[in-house]
Design a protein around this motif. Structure first.
Motif, PDB file in Angstrom:
ATOM      1  N   PHE A  88     -45.313   7.418  15.466  1.00  0.00           N
ATOM      2  CA  PHE A  88     -45.502   6.247  14.622  1.00  0.00           C
ATOM      3  C   PHE A  88     -45.110   6.593  13.187  1.00  0.00           C
ATOM      4  O   PHE A  88     -44.854   7.748  12.859  1.00  0.00           O
ATOM      5  N   ALA A  89     -45.040   5.567  12.354  1.00  0.00           N
ATOM      6  CA  ALA A  89     -44.749   5.764  10.933  1.00  0.00           C
ATOM      7  C   ALA A  89     -45.783   5.007  10.116  1.00  0.00           C
ATOM      8  O   ALA A  89     -46.332   3.998  10.564  1.00  0.00           O
ATOM      9  N   VAL A  90     -46.056   5.520   8.912  1.00  0.00           N
ATOM     10  CA  VAL A  90     -46.888   4.822   7.938  1.00  0.00           C
ATOM     11  C   VAL A  90     -45.943   4.362   6.844  1.00  0.00           C
ATOM     12  O   VAL A  90     -45.266   5.186   6.212  1.00  0.00           O
ATOM     13  N   LEU A  91     -45.890   3.053   6.624  1.00  0.00           N
ATOM     14  CA  LEU A  91     -44.863   2.481   5.765  1.00  0.00           C
ATOM     15  C   LEU A  91     -45.429   1.561   4.698  1.00  0.00           C
ATOM     16  O   LEU A  91     -46.537   1.048   4.827  1.00  0.00           O
ATOM     17  N   ARG A  92     -44.636   1.358   3.677  1.00  0.00           N
ATOM     18  CA  ARG A  92     -44.793   0.291   2.691  1.00  0.00           C
ATOM     19  C   ARG A  92     -43.423  -0.340   2.542  1.00  0.00           C
ATOM     20  O   ARG A  92     -42.406   0.274   2.856  1.00  0.00           O
ATOM     21  N   ASP A  93     -43.383  -1.557   2.068  1.00  0.00           N
ATOM     22  CA  ASP A  93     -42.117  -2.241   1.840  1.00  0.00           C
ATOM     23  C   ASP A  93     -41.721  -2.051   0.380  1.00  0.00           C
ATOM     24  O   ASP A  93     -42.438  -2.484  -0.522  1.00  0.00           O
ATOM     25  N   TYR A  94     -40.593  -1.389   0.177  1.00  0.00           N
ATOM     26  CA  TYR A  94     -40.077  -1.111  -1.169  1.00  0.00           C
ATOM     27  C   TYR A  94     -39.071  -2.193  -1.530  1.00  0.00           C
ATOM     28  O   TYR A  94     -38.183  -2.518  -0.752  1.00  0.00           O
ATOM     29  N   PHE A  95     -39.226  -2.756  -2.723  1.00  0.00           N
ATOM     30  CA  PHE A  95     -38.279  -3.766  -3.185  1.00  0.00           C
ATOM     31  C   PHE A  95     -37.195  -3.106  -4.017  1.00  0.00           C
ATOM     32  O   PHE A  95     -37.456  -2.477  -5.029  1.00  0.00           O
ATOM     33  N   ASP A  96     -35.957  -3.254  -3.562  1.00  0.00           N
ATOM     34  CA  ASP A  96     -34.788  -2.752  -4.270  1.00  0.00           C
ATOM     35  C   ASP A  96     -33.959  -3.962  -4.718  1.00  0.00           C
ATOM     36  O   ASP A  96     -33.708  -4.868  -3.923  1.00  0.00           O
ATOM     37  N   CYS A 114     -44.811  10.051  11.622  1.00  0.00           N
ATOM     38  CA  CYS A 114     -45.988  10.855  11.938  1.00  0.00           C
ATOM     39  C   CYS A 114     -46.017  11.216  13.419  1.00  0.00           C
ATOM     40  O   CYS A 114     -45.486  10.492  14.260  1.00  0.00           O
ATOM     41  N   TYR A 115     -46.666  12.337  13.699  1.00  0.00           N
ATOM     42  CA  TYR A 115     -46.981  12.723  15.068  1.00  0.00           C
ATOM     43  C   TYR A 115     -48.489  12.901  15.147  1.00  0.00           C
ATOM     44  O   TYR A 115     -49.091  13.581  14.321  1.00  0.00           O
ATOM     45  N   TYR A 116     -49.107  12.294  16.145  1.00  0.00           N
ATOM     46  CA  TYR A 116     -50.554  12.376  16.312  1.00  0.00           C
ATOM     47  C   TYR A 116     -50.867  12.510  17.790  1.00  0.00           C
ATOM     48  O   TYR A 116     -50.313  11.791  18.617  1.00  0.00           O
ATOM     49  N   ALA A 153     -51.277  -2.191  12.107  1.00  0.00           N
ATOM     50  CA  ALA A 153     -52.611  -1.908  11.563  1.00  0.00           C
ATOM     51  C   ALA A 153     -52.437  -1.225  10.208  1.00  0.00           C
ATOM     52  O   ALA A 153     -51.401  -0.621   9.918  1.00  0.00           O
ATOM     53  N   TRP A 154     -53.455  -1.323   9.356  1.00  0.00           N
ATOM     54  CA  TRP A 154     -53.442  -0.622   8.078  1.00  0.00           C
ATOM     55  C   TRP A 154     -54.192   0.689   8.273  1.00  0.00           C
ATOM     56  O   TRP A 154     -55.338   0.690   8.703  1.00  0.00           O
ATOM     57  N   ALA A 155     -53.527   1.805   7.994  1.00  0.00           N
ATOM     58  CA  ALA A 155     -54.141   3.104   8.280  1.00  0.00           C
ATOM     59  C   ALA A 155     -53.993   4.058   7.105  1.00  0.00           C
ATOM     60  O   ALA A 155     -53.024   3.989   6.340  1.00  0.00           O
ATOM     61  N   VAL A 156     -54.970   4.950   6.993  1.00  0.00           N
ATOM     62  CA  VAL A 156     -54.908   6.077   6.072  1.00  0.00           C
ATOM     63  C   VAL A 156     -54.741   7.314   6.950  1.00  0.00           C
ATOM     64  O   VAL A 156     -55.573   7.589   7.815  1.00  0.00           O
ATOM     65  N   VAL A 157     -53.647   8.042   6.736  1.00  0.00           N
ATOM     66  CA  VAL A 157     -53.311   9.186   7.578  1.00  0.00           C
ATOM     67  C   VAL A 157     -53.287  10.436   6.706  1.00  0.00           C
ATOM     68  O   VAL A 157     -52.676  10.446   5.635  1.00  0.00           O
ATOM     69  N   THR A 158     -53.960  11.479   7.178  1.00  0.00           N
ATOM     70  CA  THR A 158     -53.983  12.760   6.479  1.00  0.00           C
ATOM     71  C   THR A 158     -53.465  13.829   7.429  1.00  0.00           C
ATOM     72  O   THR A 158     -53.843  13.860   8.606  1.00  0.00           O
ATOM     73  N   TYR A 209     -35.234  15.826   9.505  1.00  0.00           N
ATOM     74  CA  TYR A 209     -36.158  14.809   9.020  1.00  0.00           C
ATOM     75  C   TYR A 209     -37.506  15.440   8.682  1.00  0.00           C
ATOM     76  O   TYR A 209     -37.910  16.416   9.295  1.00  0.00           O
ATOM     77  N   MET A 210     -38.210  14.829   7.720  1.00  0.00           N
ATOM     78  CA  MET A 210     -39.576  15.232   7.406  1.00  0.00           C
ATOM     79  C   MET A 210     -40.524  14.262   8.113  1.00  0.00           C
ATOM     80  O   MET A 210     -40.260  13.066   8.188  1.00  0.00           O
ATOM     81  N   ALA A 211     -41.610  14.799   8.630  1.00  0.00           N
ATOM     82  CA  ALA A 211     -42.645  13.978   9.253  1.00  0.00           C
ATOM     83  C   ALA A 211     -44.007  14.570   8.909  1.00  0.00           C
ATOM     84  O   ALA A 211     -44.094  15.636   8.300  1.00  0.00           O
ATOM     85  N   LEU A 212     -45.046  13.882   9.286  1.00  0.00           N
ATOM     86  CA  LEU A 212     -46.410  14.308   9.013  1.00  0.00           C
ATOM     87  C   LEU A 212     -47.114  14.592  10.334  1.00  0.00           C
ATOM     88  O   LEU A 212     -47.161  13.737  11.222  1.00  0.00           O
ATOM     89  N   MET A 213     -47.629  15.820  10.489  1.00  0.00           N
ATOM     90  CA  MET A 213     -48.453  16.181  11.636  1.00  0.00           C
ATOM     91  C   MET A 213     -49.858  15.671  11.310  1.00  0.00           C
ATOM     92  O   MET A 213     -50.599  16.296  10.544  1.00  0.00           O
ATOM     93  N   ALA A 214     -50.202  14.510  11.834  1.00  0.00           N
ATOM     94  CA  ALA A 214     -51.452  13.846  11.471  1.00  0.00           C
ATOM     95  C   ALA A 214     -52.656  14.589  12.052  1.00  0.00           C
ATOM     96  O   ALA A 214     -52.689  14.900  13.237  1.00  0.00           O
ATOM     97  N   GLN A 215     -53.620  14.842  11.210  1.00  0.00           N
ATOM     98  CA  GLN A 215     -54.875  15.457  11.625  1.00  0.00           C
ATOM     99  C   GLN A 215     -55.993  14.421  11.672  1.00  0.00           C
ATOM    100  O   GLN A 215     -56.903  14.529  12.481  1.00  0.00           O
ATOM    101  N   GLN A 216     -55.918  13.437  10.768  1.00  0.00           N
ATOM    102  CA  GLN A 216     -56.911  12.362  10.723  1.00  0.00           C
ATOM    103  C   GLN A 216     -56.178  11.037  10.566  1.00  0.00           C
ATOM    104  O   GLN A 216     -55.274  10.918   9.737  1.00  0.00           O
ATOM    105  N   VAL A 217     -56.587  10.060  11.359  1.00  0.00           N
ATOM    106  CA  VAL A 217     -56.036   8.713  11.261  1.00  0.00           C
ATOM    107  C   VAL A 217     -57.218   7.756  11.200  1.00  0.00           C
ATOM    108  O   VAL A 217     -58.029   7.699  12.126  1.00  0.00           O
TER     109      VAL A 217
END
Length: 141
Positions: free
Chosen positions: A69-77, A89-91, A100-105, A118-126
């Protein structure tokens, strides 16, 4: 095969590490893009950094090998309009629902796919937040 072994070794190392009380990068609404760019320029693939990011969830199908999955925001250019931007992310736990709205650490890592790195986040907490705690999807910097 070497990439799979390297990924498994990284997973084992990261899973043994505790999440720091204060992350090295706390990617918040203000300065979202700036903070992501700083992370991408600072992380060399060897340091064990802790990252916390909040945004909406985009789930990938099961064919993805390194992320789910990915944690995203919409950037306006000004030239391109709205562009989804964030971290893959990998979880290993229960995945949050799509949108869903999530906080991922977790801890960042690099992986290679089809000759690209590519860079990704090895999620420990979601943590999935209720709708009334959602922040704006749209960020400007």
């Amino acid at each position: 095969m070497k990439r799979i072994i390297a990924l498994m070794a990284a997973l084992m190392l990261i899973s043994c590490q505790a999440i720091a009380e204060e992350p090295d990068f706390d990617i918040a609404t203000d300065g979202f893009m700036t903070q992501l760019h700083e992370l991408m320029h600072e992380f060399d693939g060897t340091a064990l950094l802790t990252v916390r990011i909040a945004g909406y969830v985009h789930r990938y199908d099961e064919s993805e090998q390194y992320v789910n999955f990915a944690v995203l925001r919409d950037y306006f250019d000004e030239n391109e309009g709205i562009i989804p931007y964030g971290l893959d992310c990998y979880y290993e736990g229960d995945l949050p629902e799509h949108d869903a709205w999530a906080v991922v650490t977790g801890h960042p890592f690099y992986y290679e796919e089809d000759g690209e790195v590519y860079m990704a986040l090895m999620a420990q907490q979601v943590e999935v937040l209720p709708d009334d705690m959602r922040e704006s999807k749209l960020v400007f910097n």
